[in-house]
Design a protein around this motif. Sequence first.
Motif, PDB file in Angstrom:
ATOM      1  N   SER A 257     -11.967  28.760  19.422  1.00  0.00           N
ATOM      2  CA  SER A 257     -10.952  29.050  18.427  1.00  0.00           C
ATOM      3  C   SER A 257     -10.252  30.370  18.684  1.00  0.00           C
ATOM      4  N   GLY A 258     -10.975  31.355  19.214  1.00  0.00           N
ATOM      5  CA  GLY A 258     -10.381  32.664  19.431  1.00  0.00           C
ATOM      6  C   GLY A 258      -9.400  32.714  20.580  1.00  0.00           C
ATOM      7  N   LYS A 259      -9.283  31.668  21.337  1.00  0.00           N
ATOM      8  CA  LYS A 259      -8.390  31.682  22.500  1.00  0.00           C
ATOM      9  C   LYS A 259      -6.936  31.518  22.105  1.00  0.00           C
ATOM     10  N   GLY A 260      -6.688  31.017  20.887  1.00  0.00           N
ATOM     11  CA  GLY A 260      -5.313  30.881  20.446  1.00  0.00           C
ATOM     12  C   GLY A 260      -4.519  29.923  21.297  1.00  0.00           C
ATOM     13  N   GLY A 261      -5.074  28.762  21.593  1.00  0.00           N
ATOM     14  CA  GLY A 261      -4.399  27.790  22.437  1.00  0.00           C
ATOM     15  C   GLY A 261      -3.198  27.169  21.762  1.00  0.00           C
ATOM     16  N   VAL A 262      -2.467  26.356  22.518  1.00  0.00           N
ATOM     17  CA  VAL A 262      -1.273  25.696  21.996  1.00  0.00           C
ATOM     18  C   VAL A 262      -1.684  24.635  20.983  1.00  0.00           C
ATOM     19  N   ILE A 263      -0.936  24.551  19.893  1.00  0.00           N
ATOM     20  CA  ILE A 263      -1.198  23.549  18.867  1.00  0.00           C
ATOM     21  C   ILE A 263      -0.855  22.171  19.440  1.00  0.00           C
ATOM     22  N   PRO A 264      -1.741  21.183  19.264  1.00  0.00           N
ATOM     23  CA  PRO A 264      -1.457  19.859  19.836  1.00  0.00           C
ATOM     24  C   PRO A 264      -0.281  19.181  19.141  1.00  0.00           C
ATOM     25  N   LEU A 265       0.428  18.396  19.892  1.00  0.00           N
ATOM     26  CA  LEU A 265       1.525  17.606  19.340  1.00  0.00           C
ATOM     27  C   LEU A 265       1.120  16.136  19.357  1.00  0.00           C
ATOM     28  N   VAL A 266       0.961  15.552  18.169  1.00  0.00           N
ATOM     29  CA  VAL A 266       0.660  14.128  18.020  1.00  0.00           C
ATOM     30  C   VAL A 266       1.799  13.540  17.188  1.00  0.00           C
ATOM     31  N   ASP A 267       2.604  12.710  17.798  1.00  0.00           N
ATOM     32  CA  ASP A 267       3.799  12.216  17.120  1.00  0.00           C
ATOM     33  C   ASP A 267       3.649  10.797  16.588  1.00  0.00           C
ATOM     34  N   ARG A 268       2.421  10.271  16.574  1.00  0.00           N
ATOM     35  CA  ARG A 268       2.185   8.930  16.056  1.00  0.00           C
ATOM     36  C   ARG A 268       0.938   8.935  15.188  1.00  0.00           C
ATOM     37  N   ALA A 269       1.007   8.215  14.081  1.00  0.00           N
ATOM     38  CA  ALA A 269      -0.162   7.995  13.226  1.00  0.00           C
ATOM     39  C   ALA A 269      -0.711   6.615  13.544  1.00  0.00           C
ATOM     40  N   VAL A 270      -1.997   6.542  13.821  1.00  0.00           N
ATOM     41  CA  VAL A 270      -2.642   5.281  14.152  1.00  0.00           C
ATOM     42  C   VAL A 270      -3.159   4.647  12.866  1.00  0.00           C
ATOM     43  N   LEU A 271      -2.701   3.436  12.576  1.00  0.00           N
ATOM     44  CA  LEU A 271      -3.079   2.742  11.344  1.00  0.00           C
ATOM     45  C   LEU A 271      -3.754   1.425  11.683  1.00  0.00           C
ATOM     46  N   GLN A 272      -4.689   1.036  10.831  1.00  0.00           N
ATOM     47  CA  GLN A 272      -5.349  -0.260  10.999  1.00  0.00           C
ATOM     48  C   GLN A 272      -4.771  -1.323  10.073  1.00  0.00           C
ATOM     49  N   ASP A 273      -3.814  -0.948   9.255  1.00  0.00           N
ATOM     50  CA  ASP A 273      -3.226  -1.890   8.304  1.00  0.00           C
ATOM     51  C   ASP A 273      -1.774  -1.504   8.090  1.00  0.00           C
ATOM     52  N   VAL A 274      -1.036  -2.369   7.414  1.00  0.00           N
ATOM     53  CA  VAL A 274       0.371  -2.087   7.153  1.00  0.00           C
ATOM     54  C   VAL A 274       0.469  -1.024   6.071  1.00  0.00           C
ATOM     55  N   PRO A 275       1.539  -0.223   6.072  1.00  0.00           N
ATOM     56  CA  PRO A 275       1.651   0.871   5.097  1.00  0.00           C
ATOM     57  C   PRO A 275       1.572   0.417   3.647  1.00  0.00           C
ATOM     58  N   ALA A 276       2.107  -0.759   3.324  1.00  0.00           N
ATOM     59  CA  ALA A 276       2.089  -1.220   1.935  1.00  0.00           C
ATOM     60  C   ALA A 276       0.665  -1.384   1.425  1.00  0.00           C
ATOM     61  N   ASP A 277      -0.204  -1.991   2.230  1.00  0.00           N
ATOM     62  CA  ASP A 277      -1.592  -2.164   1.821  1.00  0.00           C
ATOM     63  C   ASP A 277      -2.315  -0.824   1.722  1.00  0.00           C
ATOM     64  N   LEU A 278      -2.059   0.066   2.665  1.00  0.00           N
ATOM     65  CA  LEU A 278      -2.683   1.388   2.613  1.00  0.00           C
ATOM     66  C   LEU A 278      -2.223   2.153   1.382  1.00  0.00           C
ATOM     67  N   LEU A 279      -0.964   1.969   1.025  1.00  0.00           N
ATOM     68  CA  LEU A 279      -0.419   2.665  -0.142  1.00  0.00           C
ATOM     69  C   LEU A 279      -1.152   2.236  -1.412  1.00  0.00           C
ATOM     70  N   LEU A 280      -1.373   0.941  -1.584  1.00  0.00           N
ATOM     71  CA  LEU A 280      -2.044   0.441  -2.786  1.00  0.00           C
ATOM     72  C   LEU A 280      -3.544   0.711  -2.758  1.00  0.00           C
ATOM     73  N   ARG A 281      -4.095   0.987  -1.563  1.00  0.00           N
ATOM     74  CA  ARG A 281      -5.514   1.342  -1.475  1.00  0.00           C
ATOM     75  C   ARG A 281      -5.738   2.837  -1.598  1.00  0.00           C
ATOM     76  N   ARG A 282      -4.655   3.585  -1.703  1.00  0.00           N
ATOM     77  CA  ARG A 282      -4.784   5.030  -1.853  1.00  0.00           C
ATOM     78  C   ARG A 282      -5.651   5.341  -3.076  1.00  0.00           C
ATOM     79  N   PRO A 283      -6.621   6.245  -2.950  1.00  0.00           N
ATOM     80  CA  PRO A 283      -7.586   6.440  -4.036  1.00  0.00           C
ATOM     81  C   PRO A 283      -6.979   6.788  -5.389  1.00  0.00           C
ATOM     82  N   ASP A 284      -5.971   7.669  -5.422  1.00  0.00           N
ATOM     83  CA  ASP A 284      -5.409   8.007  -6.727  1.00  0.00           C
ATOM     84  C   ASP A 284      -4.641   6.839  -7.325  1.00  0.00           C
TER      85      ASP A 284
END
Length: 514
Positions: free
Chosen positions: A276-303
């Motif tokens: 952690s003390g090395k101060g390396g470059v922050i990773p760039l991840v430009d994709r979210a990996v999902l196992q389901d479609v966003p609509a189903d994930l939205l309705l399964r959201r805990p709140d």
Amino acid sequence: MHASRIRRPRLTDCVIVGLASLLSGCMRVGPDFHPQHEPWSEHWSSTSLEQVTQQAPQPDVRQWWRMFGDENLERLMEQADAGNGDLQIAGLRVIEARAQLGIALAGRYPQVQQASAEALASAQKRSDGFDPRSGVYLQYGAGFVVGWELDFWGRFARAIESADAAFFAAQANRDAALVLLHAQVAETYFTLRTGEARLRIARENAQLQKRSYDIAQKLFKAGETDELDFQQANTQYLGTLSSIPELESQIVLAKHALSLLMGRPPGPLPELGVSSGKGGVIPLVDRAVLQDVPADLLLRRPDVRAAEYQMAAQSALIGVAEADLYPSVSLLGTLGFSASSLKGSPSTLAVAIGPSVVWNVFDHGRITNNVRVQDARLQQLTVAYQNTVREAAREADDAATSLIAASRRDAILNEAQGAARRSLTLASTIYREGYSDFQRVLDAQRALFAQQDAYVVNRRNAVGSLIALYKALGGGWTTRQPLVDAATRQQMQQRTDWGDLLNEVSVPSEGAAR
């Protein structure tokens, strides 16, 4: 011999009791709950989400932080699950809701249970005044009263239904606490990493500017340049130097925040390791990996699930209130025994059983308005649920839009910092050869510092948007930690007899929530 008197139930009593028992629990007044999903939420998606998400089995959205491949972050997550105070409170609220459900379940059993015992000492003398045995005798008796209100209109069934939904709402709220906790840990961790990277850049540029300042100072003392170049170099160097304490403070504050999230006072964080003390470059991840479609994930959201369970709990309370409009049918039973110490006096055993009907006829206005109150509360929760779903969709779309923008800026800023580095090299060369003034060197140094810092900050924004996207879709709701840790369980069991309740409640799961 002891004489006993037993009142036998009449045939009409048996018929009434039989019919009441047959109908008990078969009728439920009040509405049956149905989910209030809006049509758009069933198939919701957006162009932004489609650009930044992909369907893949790994990593699991429940542990989305593993996609960074950072062991430090994973250790921090485990420690936060084990020690975070807000998460512990959420787990204890699940236990509380389970106990409340037990109270509601008690409505299936007799509601009136009274036992009494009495003894009376009396003195008695014979008529001739002779009392060879003090003349004292005892009268004693015992009684037991049972009252059982039959669930004729489903009052108790609805109460159990409400408590059961409240129990699942508490579980969903704990899941929501996990989602928030994991997002906060990741956000704070990358804030720390960003602070370290920015600190490294500031120190490197300060060293670079210090060399220019030393050169300008020598030239000024040698009379080869005027004081302006020297003071400008000094100003720029001191300005960069002044940013270092602020960045160091940000790093310390981020570590304090991580300590709090893990349930500790500020102090060392061995989970960060040495990298952690090395101060390396922050990773760039430009994709979210999902196992389901966003609509189903939205309705399964805990709140969202918690809001739906709260609606179900309130819907059942309408039935509880509406049951007061109808007569309550109860079974009443008494058992009494009395006897005396006098020789030859009889003992008595009496049994009585029969139905009782109570009807609050003159409270119709109060009861009706209570039903209306419960219905209005349900409608409020319905609107709140729909707002929660809409807000969740907005958060997901906003996070996706921000991630797209940060990803596009990354390549531009990377090229910009390369150009700024090249500009500084050229400006320094031209200045040494006497073809340019010192101001161009200062401008090039300032531009390099700004572009390098902007590049790191944009990487941090991209990571923050990715975290926000997973949070908006409800990712990170699971943990291997129990609802109540061993030390807390032991402390509670020393105070109160919890039976098996602390062990029976399982960790909520996505399947149970649906």
